[in-house]
Write a protein that holds these residues in place. Structure first.
Motif, PDB file in Angstrom:
ATOM      1  N   TYR A   1       0.839  -1.207   0.000  1.00 48.47           N
ATOM      2  CA  TYR A   1       0.000   0.000   0.000  1.00 48.47           C
ATOM      3  C   TYR A   1       0.871   1.252   0.000  1.00 48.47           C
ATOM      4  O   TYR A   1       0.532   2.257  -0.619  1.00 48.47           O
ATOM      5  CB  TYR A   1      -0.922   0.017   1.220  1.00 48.47           C
ATOM      6  CG  TYR A   1      -2.159  -0.834   1.058  1.00 48.47           C
ATOM      7  CD1 TYR A   1      -3.108  -0.532   0.086  1.00 48.47           C
ATOM      8  CD2 TYR A   1      -2.380  -1.941   1.863  1.00 48.47           C
ATOM      9  CE1 TYR A   1      -4.245  -1.310  -0.074  1.00 48.47           C
ATOM     10  CE2 TYR A   1      -3.512  -2.726   1.719  1.00 48.47           C
ATOM     11  CZ  TYR A   1      -4.442  -2.406   0.746  1.00 48.47           C
ATOM     12  OH  TYR A   1      -5.552  -3.172   0.583  1.00 48.47           O
ATOM     13  N   ALA A   2       2.013   1.186   0.700  1.00 47.99           N
ATOM     14  CA  ALA A   2       2.859   2.372   0.842  1.00 47.99           C
ATOM     15  C   ALA A   2       3.466   2.818  -0.479  1.00 47.99           C
ATOM     16  O   ALA A   2       3.853   3.970  -0.620  1.00 47.99           O
ATOM     17  CB  ALA A   2       3.965   2.118   1.857  1.00 47.99           C
ATOM     18  N   VAL A   3       3.580   1.909  -1.464  1.00 47.72           N
ATOM     19  CA  VAL A   3       4.095   2.346  -2.763  1.00 47.72           C
ATOM     20  C   VAL A   3       2.959   2.702  -3.708  1.00 47.72           C
ATOM     21  O   VAL A   3       3.150   2.847  -4.909  1.00 47.72           O
ATOM     22  CB  VAL A   3       5.014   1.282  -3.425  1.00 47.72           C
ATOM     23  CG1 VAL A   3       6.288   1.135  -2.633  1.00 47.72           C
ATOM     24  CG2 VAL A   3       4.300  -0.037  -3.590  1.00 47.72           C
ATOM     25  N   GLY A   4       1.759   2.862  -3.167  1.00 49.63           N
ATOM     26  CA  GLY A   4       0.649   3.324  -3.981  1.00 49.63           C
ATOM     27  C   GLY A   4      -0.080   2.231  -4.739  1.00 49.63           C
ATOM     28  O   GLY A   4      -0.572   2.462  -5.833  1.00 49.63           O
ATOM     29  N   SER A   5      -0.159   1.018  -4.161  1.00 48.13           N
ATOM     30  CA  SER A   5      -0.985  -0.015  -4.791  1.00 48.13           C
ATOM     31  C   SER A   5      -2.418   0.198  -4.340  1.00 48.13           C
ATOM     32  O   SER A   5      -2.656   0.697  -3.246  1.00 48.13           O
ATOM     33  CB  SER A   5      -0.574  -1.416  -4.335  1.00 48.13           C
ATOM     34  OG  SER A   5       0.809  -1.572  -4.321  1.00 48.13           O
TER      35      SER A   5
ATOM     36  N   ASN B   1       1.256   9.421   5.519  1.00 48.72           N
ATOM     37  CA  ASN B   1       0.920   8.848   4.210  1.00 48.72           C
ATOM     38  C   ASN B   1      -0.366   8.031   4.311  1.00 48.72           C
ATOM     39  O   ASN B   1      -0.693   7.253   3.433  1.00 48.72           O
ATOM     40  CB  ASN B   1       2.055   7.983   3.661  1.00 48.72           C
ATOM     41  CG  ASN B   1       2.291   6.735   4.471  1.00 48.72           C
ATOM     42  OD1 ASN B   1       1.845   6.643   5.612  1.00 48.72           O
ATOM     43  ND2 ASN B   1       2.976   5.767   3.890  1.00 48.72           N
TER      44      ASN B   1
ATOM     45  N   VAL C   1      -4.124   6.620  -3.073  1.00 47.91           N
ATOM     46  CA  VAL C   1      -3.124   5.875  -3.834  1.00 47.91           C
ATOM     47  C   VAL C   1      -2.057   6.825  -4.383  1.00 47.91           C
ATOM     48  O   VAL C   1      -0.853   6.564  -4.289  1.00 47.91           O
ATOM     49  CB  VAL C   1      -3.803   5.071  -4.963  1.00 47.91           C
ATOM     50  CG1 VAL C   1      -2.785   4.590  -5.975  1.00 47.91           C
ATOM     51  CG2 VAL C   1      -4.554   3.889  -4.373  1.00 47.91           C
TER      52      VAL C   1
ATOM     53  N   ARG D   1       0.175   8.232  -1.591  1.00 46.82           N
ATOM     54  CA  ARG D   1       1.208   7.297  -1.135  1.00 46.82           C
ATOM     55  C   ARG D   1       2.310   7.137  -2.166  1.00 46.82           C
ATOM     56  O   ARG D   1       3.434   6.793  -1.832  1.00 46.82           O
ATOM     57  CB  ARG D   1       0.584   5.944  -0.804  1.00 46.82           C
ATOM     58  CG  ARG D   1      -0.312   6.023   0.411  1.00 46.82           C
ATOM     59  CD  ARG D   1      -0.740   4.650   0.869  1.00 46.82           C
ATOM     60  NE  ARG D   1      -1.721   4.744   1.937  1.00 46.82           N
ATOM     61  CZ  ARG D   1      -2.851   4.049   1.966  1.00 46.82           C
ATOM     62  NH1 ARG D   1      -3.132   3.197   1.006  1.00 46.82           N
ATOM     63  NH2 ARG D   1      -3.682   4.192   2.976  1.00 46.82           N
ATOM     64  N   ARG D   2       1.998   7.365  -3.421  1.00 42.30           N
ATOM     65  CA  ARG D   2       3.048   7.331  -4.429  1.00 42.30           C
ATOM     66  C   ARG D   2       4.007   8.501  -4.216  1.00 42.30           C
ATOM     67  O   ARG D   2       5.201   8.388  -4.383  1.00 42.30           O
ATOM     68  CB  ARG D   2       2.457   7.409  -5.837  1.00 42.30           C
ATOM     69  CG  ARG D   2       3.474   7.101  -6.930  1.00 42.30           C
ATOM     70  CD  ARG D   2       3.055   7.587  -8.290  1.00 42.30           C
ATOM     71  NE  ARG D   2       2.986   9.044  -8.382  1.00 42.30           N
ATOM     72  CZ  ARG D   2       4.054   9.847  -8.384  1.00 42.30           C
ATOM     73  NH1 ARG D   2       5.257   9.350  -8.287  1.00 42.30           N
ATOM     74  NH2 ARG D   2       3.905  11.167  -8.465  1.00 42.30           N
TER      75      ARG D   2
ATOM     76  N   MET E   1       7.441   5.311   1.980  1.00 43.97           N
ATOM     77  CA  MET E   1       7.658   4.938   3.375  1.00 43.97           C
ATOM     78  C   MET E   1       8.504   3.673   3.484  1.00 43.97           C
ATOM     79  O   MET E   1       8.341   2.730   2.724  1.00 43.97           O
ATOM     80  CB  MET E   1       6.322   4.710   4.067  1.00 43.97           C
ATOM     81  CG  MET E   1       6.476   4.416   5.553  1.00 43.97           C
ATOM     82  SD  MET E   1       4.879   4.491   6.382  1.00 43.97           S
ATOM     83  CE  MET E   1       5.362   5.143   7.964  1.00 43.97           C
TER      84      MET E   1
ATOM     85  N   VAL F   1       6.379  -2.452  -8.343  1.00 45.52           N
ATOM     86  CA  VAL F   1       6.001  -1.074  -8.022  1.00 45.52           C
ATOM     87  C   VAL F   1       5.781  -0.267  -9.302  1.00 45.52           C
ATOM     88  O   VAL F   1       4.840   0.512  -9.427  1.00 45.52           O
ATOM     89  CB  VAL F   1       7.091  -0.421  -7.141  1.00 45.52           C
ATOM     90  CG1 VAL F   1       6.752   1.023  -6.862  1.00 45.52           C
ATOM     91  CG2 VAL F   1       7.258  -1.189  -5.848  1.00 45.52           C
TER      92      VAL F   1
ATOM     93  N   HIS G   1       2.136   1.267 -11.294  1.00 40.99           N
ATOM     94  CA  HIS G   1       1.908   2.633 -11.744  1.00 40.99           C
ATOM     95  C   HIS G   1       1.940   2.758 -13.258  1.00 40.99           C
ATOM     96  O   HIS G   1       2.188   3.834 -13.803  1.00 40.99           O
ATOM     97  CB  HIS G   1       2.916   3.575 -11.080  1.00 40.99           C
ATOM     98  CG  HIS G   1       2.668   3.693  -9.609  1.00 40.99           C
ATOM     99  ND1 HIS G   1       1.620   4.392  -9.090  1.00 40.99           N
ATOM    100  CD2 HIS G   1       3.286   3.113  -8.545  1.00 40.99           C
ATOM    101  CE1 HIS G   1       1.607   4.278  -7.774  1.00 40.99           C
ATOM    102  NE2 HIS G   1       2.607   3.503  -7.426  1.00 40.99           N
TER     103      HIS G   1
ATOM    104  N   ILE H   1       9.655   4.997  -7.779  1.00 41.12           N
ATOM    105  CA  ILE H   1       8.565   5.810  -8.331  1.00 41.12           C
ATOM    106  C   ILE H   1       8.746   7.291  -8.011  1.00 41.12           C
ATOM    107  O   ILE H   1       7.813   8.084  -8.112  1.00 41.12           O
ATOM    108  CB  ILE H   1       7.191   5.327  -7.830  1.00 41.12           C
ATOM    109  CG1 ILE H   1       7.297   4.926  -6.368  1.00 41.12           C
ATOM    110  CG2 ILE H   1       6.670   4.205  -8.696  1.00 41.12           C
ATOM    111  CD1 ILE H   1       5.983   4.610  -5.722  1.00 41.12           C
TER     112      ILE H   1
END
Lengths: 299, 252
Positions: free
Chosen positions: A186-190, B52, B82, B85-86, B90, B109, B113, B165
């Motif tokens: 989740y922290a990498v934006g999934s 985040n 989403v 957090r990108r 973290m 990752v 995206h 990213i």
């Protein structure tokens, strides 16, 4: 006086220990007894019917004048109903498990999980009549050529029966995936879908496969549904629309019939039982091993 | 003074009925390292995990107050979590590489995206691993499962994964607490380098670490911000007696 009490206490302790030990041995001895009886009768059976014939003959007609002892038609019946059951149960069960593990709120899970366990507690004879009297007539409206007894509807109902097993075991496997892994994803934006299917599901894969194998083993051993709704005609076919007979259904047929004890016809059920036992035993071992490997990774 | 990356006013946070942050006011400055220090249970992890919104995963968690990231309230309804957090990467206390190959940890990752060109992914994998000072150690074994790496290597892989990213902010939640001293030194060195391009917030229970890596330090105690200032000042001439007591090791 004190010494005497101590000795008495010690004797009591030992007695209780022995009793508990005996209780635990009981189930072990029962299993051993079953294997022994099965082996003995199977051995007697194979004295008269060669193993090769048993495994390769394409006809199963022990009750007719022209006797054939080929297990293949029964195996194909078992295989067909199991396949249909798994085709129903795997996708539905897996999606259900993903939902419960990754999407649902605590509240929903606390309602759905016990409901599933109730579904698992429905007697299989009820499922059997459900297949015969409800699903088959329903399917007949769509597929007019469907027989009254068939592999399709019994397989589908068997699938419904094992859905709770798959949901429950797969959900356990997915919930055992460490929270840190989800956080990382989740922290990498999934988004939730990506976390569920690309991170959690692969991480829990061996546990999920173990659940599938256990479900297959359950489907192979299932008796009541197929005995009621699949028919009793051993046929080497993969056509789901016609009556078939599974190994288990055949055993029921003989056990309930008037076949005299000690005859070759009677012994066929032990040979069948042995085949069933070996099949499910291998599957259960496989499932157990996979599950242990899964646990090793995360402990 | 530079524009703050985070402007936080009267921030409160709670798990169910238990309030763990009781009105925090703090500005986190761009392109600098801010260390959050304080004894266990002071709310420092909750604080960083709110930045985040990763704490949204915990049932019953609730945060309120103004938590502005570049002027935008991150807890308002129309924020895309989403995307947030990108932009705010973290790194966690316990290294949490995905049970995939080293390469796929980073490629995952990128694919999430929308990157799908093979050469581009290859290039970014190498670039990120270089930035995280891990490339030389793993370049011949990119297909190896990430779980076979040592703890320190795993943590640097997690940093590489986050850098892939190109976030704007890096949050470190006690990144070295599970690492040995040599790995710790490597990660600290890395934070030092990353500072030039990123705004960094690091939670640590190790005061020497805070002194070594940070420009600003915030001392939390029982859910309140006791003192915030230049790290040098906090460690040499703290204003509050409680800060001094903590720093000199009288409790904690």
């Amino acid at each position: 006086m004190l010494l005497k009490r101590r000795v008495l206490l010690k004797i009591k302790e030992t007695l209780i220990e022995r009793l508990l030990f005996f209780c635990s041995l009981l189930s072990v001895f029962t299993t051993l007894g079953i294997i022994l009886v099965l082996s003995f009768e199977t051995f007697e059976f194979f004295k008269e019917v060669p193993v090769l014939k048993f495994l390769t003959d394409t006809q199963w007609t022990p009750l007719f004048i022209n006797k054939h002892f080929g297990i293949l038609p029964l195996l194909s019946g078992t295989f067909l109903t199991t396949l249909i059951a798994m085709l129903v149960a795997m996708p539905v069960g897996l999606v259900g498990a993903v939902y419960l593990s990754e999407y649902s709120s605590l509240k929903v899970r606390n309602i759905v999980k016990p409901l599933l366990e109730i579904l698992a507690a429905v007697p299989t004879v009820v499922y059997g009549y459900f297949a015969l009297l409800f699903l088959t007539p329903l399917l007949k409206k769509i597929i007019p050529s469907l027989s009254g007894f068939n592999a399709l509807s019994s397989g589908m109902v068997m699938g419904i029966m094992i859905i709770p097993l798959i949901v429950s075991l797969s959900e356990d496997a997915m919930r055992a995936v460490p929270m840190g892994l989800r956080e990382g994803a989740y922290a990498v934006g999934s988004n939730r879908l990506q976390v569920s299917f690309r991170i959690v599901l692969p991480a829990a894969l061996s546990g999920i496969i173990a659940a599938f194998i256990l479900a297959v083993s359950r489907a192979i051993g299932e008796t009541m549904i197929v005995a009621i709704a699949a028919g009793q005609q051993p046929k080497l076919t993969l056509n789901p629309l016609v009556p078939v007979e599974t190994i288990t259904a055949y055993i029921v047929q003989i056990s309930l019939g008037d076949t005299p004890h000690g005859t070759l016809e009677y012994r066929t059920i032990f040979a069948c039982g042995m085949s069933l036992f070996i099949l499910t035993f291998i599957l259960n071992m496989l499932s157990f091993k996979l599950k242990r490997r899964f646990q090793e990774v995360y402990e | 003074m530079q524009n703050p990356t985070f402007e936080i006013k009267a921030m409160r946070a709670s798990y169910g009925a238990k309030e763990v942050l009781k009105g925090i006011d703090i500005n986190i400055l761009s392109n600098s390292v801010t260390a959050i220090i304080g004894p266990s249970g002071c709310g420092k992890s909750t604080f960083i995990r709110s930045l985040n919104r990763i704490n949204d995963l915990i049932p019953n968690f609730h945060a309120s107050g103004d938590i502005l990231y570049r002027g935008e309230d991150i807890y308002s309804g129309d924020v895309d979590v989403v995307d947030l957090r990108r932009r705010i990467g973290m790194v966690f206390q316990k290294p949490n590489p995905f049970p995939k190959s080293i390469y796929d940890n980073i490629a995952y990752v990128l694919r999430v995206h929308g990157f799908d060109m093979r050469e581009m992914i290859d290039e970014i994998v190498e670039k990120s691993l270089r930035k995280a000072a891990l490339w030389d150690e793993v370049k011949d074994n990119l297909k190896q499962n990430a779980l076979t790496l040592s703890g320190g290597q795993q943590q640097r892989l997690c940093i590489a994964r986050t850098l892939a990213i190109e976030p704007e902010v890096l949050l470190f939640d006690e990144p070295c607490s599970a690492l040995d001293p040599i790995s710790t030194a490597k990660v600290e060195e890395l934070i030092h380098q990353l500072k030039q391009n990123y705004t960094i917030v690091i939670v640590t229970h190790n005061m020497q670490q805070a002194a070594r890596v940070s420009d600003h330090s915030a001392f939390f105690l029982m859910g309140e911000l006791i003192e915030f200032g230049k790290t040098q000042d906090i460690f040499t001439k703290p204003v509050d007696a409680r800060t001094e007591a903590y720093i000199t090791g009288r409790f904690g």
